[in-house]
Design a protein around this motif. Structure first.
Motif, PDB file in Angstrom:
ATOM      1  N   SER A  23       0.839  -1.187   0.000  1.00  0.00           N
ATOM      2  CA  SER A  23       0.000   0.000   0.000  1.00  0.00           C
ATOM      3  C   SER A  23       0.880   1.246   0.000  1.00  0.00           C
ATOM      4  O   SER A  23       1.719   1.423   0.872  1.00  0.00           O
ATOM      5  CB  SER A  23      -0.903  -0.005   1.228  1.00  0.00           C
ATOM      6  OG  SER A  23      -1.692   1.148   1.256  1.00  0.00           O
ATOM      7  N   GLY A  24       0.715   2.082  -1.017  1.00  0.00           N
ATOM      8  CA  GLY A  24       1.453   3.324  -1.094  1.00  0.00           C
ATOM      9  C   GLY A  24       2.897   3.182  -1.526  1.00  0.00           C
ATOM     10  O   GLY A  24       3.658   4.131  -1.461  1.00  0.00           O
ATOM     11  N   GLY A  25       3.296   2.011  -1.957  1.00  0.00           N
ATOM     12  CA  GLY A  25       4.686   1.815  -2.371  1.00  0.00           C
ATOM     13  C   GLY A  25       4.774   0.826  -3.510  1.00  0.00           C
ATOM     14  O   GLY A  25       3.769   0.285  -3.963  1.00  0.00           O
ATOM     15  N   PRO A  26       5.988   0.601  -3.966  1.00  0.00           N
ATOM     16  CA  PRO A  26       6.165  -0.331  -5.077  1.00  0.00           C
ATOM     17  C   PRO A  26       5.857  -1.771  -4.660  1.00  0.00           C
ATOM     18  O   PRO A  26       5.997  -2.126  -3.490  1.00  0.00           O
ATOM     19  CB  PRO A  26       7.627  -0.180  -5.458  1.00  0.00           C
ATOM     20  CG  PRO A  26       8.286   0.414  -4.274  1.00  0.00           C
ATOM     21  CD  PRO A  26       7.239   1.192  -3.527  1.00  0.00           C
ATOM     22  N   ALA A  27       5.427  -2.562  -5.625  1.00  0.00           N
ATOM     23  CA  ALA A  27       5.259  -3.996  -5.377  1.00  0.00           C
ATOM     24  C   ALA A  27       6.651  -4.562  -5.089  1.00  0.00           C
ATOM     25  O   ALA A  27       7.665  -3.980  -5.486  1.00  0.00           O
ATOM     26  CB  ALA A  27       4.645  -4.675  -6.595  1.00  0.00           C
ATOM     27  N   ARG A  28       6.698  -5.683  -4.410  1.00  0.00           N
ATOM     28  CA  ARG A  28       7.998  -6.291  -4.122  1.00  0.00           C
ATOM     29  C   ARG A  28       7.940  -7.782  -4.395  1.00  0.00           C
ATOM     30  O   ARG A  28       6.880  -8.393  -4.350  1.00  0.00           O
ATOM     31  CB  ARG A  28       8.429  -6.007  -2.695  1.00  0.00           C
ATOM     32  CG  ARG A  28       7.547  -6.641  -1.657  1.00  0.00           C
ATOM     33  CD  ARG A  28       8.089  -6.444  -0.246  1.00  0.00           C
ATOM     34  NE  ARG A  28       7.200  -7.040   0.730  1.00  0.00           N
ATOM     35  CZ  ARG A  28       7.150  -8.332   1.021  1.00  0.00           C
ATOM     36  NH1 ARG A  28       7.948  -9.167   0.405  1.00  0.00           N
ATOM     37  NH2 ARG A  28       6.301  -8.799   1.909  1.00  0.00           N
ATOM     38  N   LEU A  29       9.107  -8.333  -4.682  1.00  0.00           N
ATOM     39  CA  LEU A  29       9.207  -9.776  -4.854  1.00  0.00           C
ATOM     40  C   LEU A  29       9.118 -10.447  -3.492  1.00  0.00           C
ATOM     41  O   LEU A  29       9.672  -9.958  -2.514  1.00  0.00           O
ATOM     42  CB  LEU A  29      10.546 -10.160  -5.480  1.00  0.00           C
ATOM     43  CG  LEU A  29      10.774  -9.833  -6.938  1.00  0.00           C
ATOM     44  CD1 LEU A  29      12.185 -10.266  -7.344  1.00  0.00           C
ATOM     45  CD2 LEU A  29       9.752 -10.502  -7.819  1.00  0.00           C
ATOM     46  N   THR A  30       8.441 -11.566  -3.449  1.00  0.00           N
ATOM     47  CA  THR A  30       8.459 -12.404  -2.254  1.00  0.00           C
ATOM     48  C   THR A  30       9.692 -13.301  -2.357  1.00  0.00           C
ATOM     49  O   THR A  30      10.344 -13.367  -3.411  1.00  0.00           O
ATOM     50  CB  THR A  30       7.194 -13.272  -2.188  1.00  0.00           C
ATOM     51  OG1 THR A  30       7.202 -14.161  -3.315  1.00  0.00           O
ATOM     52  CG2 THR A  30       5.927 -12.422  -2.180  1.00  0.00           C
ATOM     53  N   PRO A  31      10.037 -14.012  -1.300  1.00  0.00           N
ATOM     54  CA  PRO A  31      11.145 -14.961  -1.413  1.00  0.00           C
ATOM     55  C   PRO A  31      10.913 -15.985  -2.548  1.00  0.00           C
ATOM     56  O   PRO A  31      11.846 -16.341  -3.268  1.00  0.00           O
ATOM     57  CB  PRO A  31      11.185 -15.627  -0.043  1.00  0.00           C
ATOM     58  CG  PRO A  31      10.677 -14.559   0.888  1.00  0.00           C
ATOM     59  CD  PRO A  31       9.586 -13.881   0.099  1.00  0.00           C
ATOM     60  N   ALA A  32       9.668 -16.421  -2.714  1.00  0.00           N
ATOM     61  CA  ALA A  32       9.362 -17.363  -3.807  1.00  0.00           C
ATOM     62  C   ALA A  32       9.556 -16.691  -5.164  1.00  0.00           C
ATOM     63  O   ALA A  32      10.033 -17.318  -6.111  1.00  0.00           O
ATOM     64  CB  ALA A  32       7.933 -17.883  -3.678  1.00  0.00           C
ATOM     65  N   GLY A  33       9.188 -15.420  -5.263  1.00  0.00           N
ATOM     66  CA  GLY A  33       9.376 -14.681  -6.510  1.00  0.00           C
ATOM     67  C   GLY A  33      10.847 -14.508  -6.829  1.00  0.00           C
ATOM     68  O   GLY A  33      11.266 -14.650  -7.979  1.00  0.00           O
ATOM     69  N   ARG A  34      11.647 -14.211  -5.810  1.00  0.00           N
ATOM     70  CA  ARG A  34      13.099 -14.071  -6.003  1.00  0.00           C
ATOM     71  C   ARG A  34      13.678 -15.402  -6.459  1.00  0.00           C
ATOM     72  O   ARG A  34      14.487 -15.458  -7.380  1.00  0.00           O
ATOM     73  CB  ARG A  34      13.745 -13.610  -4.691  1.00  0.00           C
ATOM     74  CG  ARG A  34      15.249 -13.595  -4.683  1.00  0.00           C
ATOM     75  CD  ARG A  34      15.911 -12.766  -5.741  1.00  0.00           C
ATOM     76  NE  ARG A  34      15.566 -11.370  -5.642  1.00  0.00           N
ATOM     77  CZ  ARG A  34      15.799 -10.492  -6.608  1.00  0.00           C
ATOM     78  NH1 ARG A  34      16.376 -10.872  -7.740  1.00  0.00           N
ATOM     79  NH2 ARG A  34      15.451  -9.245  -6.480  1.00  0.00           N
TER      80      ARG A  34
END
Length: 76
Positions: free
Chosen positions: A54-65
């Motif tokens: 919320s209010g910031g960039p999306a981020r990778l999860t550990p699974a996404g990384r």
């Protein structure tokens, strides 16, 4: 994620890793523009590869990384 990660998925994961994406009201924005694949953002969130903030960039999860790292070519 049970399905194979596509080239488009990898491109979006790289954009998320670079801080270029936001996930707002169920819409993935890349460089401020809605992603052309309206189902891609929600699918990556449901698969646990990206996390909206919320209010910031999306981020990778550990699974996404891990998925992104596994897709990178290895040096010989």
């Amino acid at each position: 994620m049970n399905a194979t990660i596509t080239h488009r998925d990898r491109a979006v994961l790289r954009a998320v890793a670079a801080g270029r994406c936001r996930y707002t009201a169920g819409t993935l924005l890349v460089d401020g523009l809605a992603c052309c694949d309206q189902f891609l953002g929600p699918r990556l969130v449901l698969a646990g590869l990206i996390a909206p903030r919320s209010g910031g960039p999306a981020r990778l999860t550990p699974a996404g990384r891990s998925a992104l790292d596994a897709a990178l070519p290895t040096a010989a």
